[in-house]
Design a protein around this motif. Sequence first.
Motif, PDB file in Angstrom:
ATOM      1  N   ARG A 107      55.849 -42.287   4.410  1.00 20.15           N
ATOM      2  CA  ARG A 107      55.553 -40.927   4.882  1.00 20.15           C
ATOM      3  C   ARG A 107      55.909 -40.757   6.356  1.00 20.15           C
ATOM      4  NH1 ARG A 107      48.869 -40.859   4.995  1.00 20.15           N
ATOM      5  NH2 ARG A 107      48.584 -43.055   5.567  1.00 20.15           N
ATOM      6  N   ARG A 122      51.494 -35.336   8.076  1.00 24.74           N
ATOM      7  CA  ARG A 122      50.645 -34.254   8.558  1.00 24.74           C
ATOM      8  C   ARG A 122      51.385 -33.402   9.594  1.00 24.74           C
ATOM      9  NH1 ARG A 122      44.898 -37.420   9.284  1.00 24.74           N
ATOM     10  NH2 ARG A 122      44.142 -35.328   9.824  1.00 24.74           N
ATOM     11  N   GLU A 139      45.878 -27.571  10.484  1.00 24.51           N
ATOM     12  CA  GLU A 139      46.930 -28.361   9.847  1.00 24.51           C
ATOM     13  C   GLU A 139      47.492 -27.624   8.646  1.00 24.51           C
ATOM     14  OE1 GLU A 139      46.518 -32.540   9.118  1.00 24.51           O
ATOM     15  OE2 GLU A 139      44.916 -32.745  10.615  1.00 24.51           O
ATOM     16  N   ASP A 140      48.796 -27.803   8.427  1.00 22.86           N
ATOM     17  CA  ASP A 140      49.458 -27.278   7.240  1.00 22.86           C
ATOM     18  C   ASP A 140      49.626 -28.410   6.234  1.00 22.86           C
ATOM     19  OD1 ASP A 140      49.603 -24.926   8.582  1.00 22.86           O
ATOM     20  OD2 ASP A 140      51.750 -25.020   9.008  1.00 22.86           O
ATOM     21  N   VAL A 141      49.438 -28.112   4.978  1.00 20.96           N
ATOM     22  CA  VAL A 141      49.607 -29.121   3.934  1.00 20.96           C
ATOM     23  C   VAL A 141      50.914 -28.851   3.200  1.00 20.96           C
ATOM     24  CG1 VAL A 141      47.133 -29.443   3.671  1.00 20.96           C
ATOM     25  CG2 VAL A 141      48.286 -27.725   2.282  1.00 20.96           C
ATOM     26  N   GLY A 142      51.313 -29.802   2.388  1.00 25.41           N
ATOM     27  CA  GLY A 142      52.526 -29.597   1.606  1.00 25.41           C
ATOM     28  C   GLY A 142      53.605 -30.615   1.881  1.00 25.41           C
ATOM     29  N   ARG A 143      53.390 -31.471   2.884  1.00 25.15           N
ATOM     30  CA  ARG A 143      54.356 -32.527   3.165  1.00 25.15           C
ATOM     31  C   ARG A 143      53.666 -33.882   3.026  1.00 25.15           C
ATOM     32  NH1 ARG A 143      58.627 -30.619   7.794  1.00 25.15           N
ATOM     33  NH2 ARG A 143      58.516 -28.373   7.415  1.00 25.15           N
ATOM     34  N   ARG A 175      44.068 -37.937   4.363  1.00 25.86           N
ATOM     35  CA  ARG A 175      44.062 -37.266   5.664  1.00 25.86           C
ATOM     36  C   ARG A 175      42.759 -37.600   6.384  1.00 25.86           C
ATOM     37  NH1 ARG A 175      47.863 -33.050   6.312  1.00 25.86           N
ATOM     38  NH2 ARG A 175      49.244 -32.919   4.514  1.00 25.86           N
TER      39      ARG A 175
END
Length: 210
Positions: A30, A106, A99-103, A61
């Motif tokens: 990652r 982080r 935070e944005d999720v989807g990847r 996370r």
Amino acid sequence: MIPPKIPIFPLPNVVLFPTVLLPLHVFEPRYRALVEDALAGDRVIGMVLLRPGFEANYEGRPPVFQTGCAGNITHAEQLENGRFNIVLRGETKFRIAGEDVGRAYRLARIDAIEDADDGNAIVVMREQRERLLRILQALLARMGSEARFPPDMSDEELVNGFAQNLELDALERQALLELPGVLPRCRALADLLEMKSHASPGGWEGTALH
């Protein structure tokens, strides 16, 4: 100026400071993806410290300290096995706003934090810099080492360099990072080294640099 959204790289024992270089060996898939995307973009990565107890959710996370430091990739080498050796140069402190999720890694929305620069405290800063150097020289002399500090280093480079590279506890480094400027950081670092020196009269191993 750093962008308002940056990838963050949480680690348990690493705190990056502005103006200081940080070499990293990146091996988790990652974070290899993070480096690849950063190299294809603005080359910025935000370093943040994992909070105690992160082990229970490390693969997910886990909680991190909200204040970190963004660094610019100054050197990158991809190895045959897909891993990376990179060097970051600390640029700007930041606070995580969300935070944005989807990847796989982080991605944080951040607010930049500029260290306070009190131009009226030049004399006090000089006094605190000299105090810090005296403490370090005394500690190194006690260990039989000779202290050599580049005289042309700026206050920020000197103080932040010691804060990052002396063998301090990660939570101590985080507390130093969160202070609002170079002067309070210099004063706090000198206080911390004095305390450690008094606690270990025979010599404190933390004067060794990384």
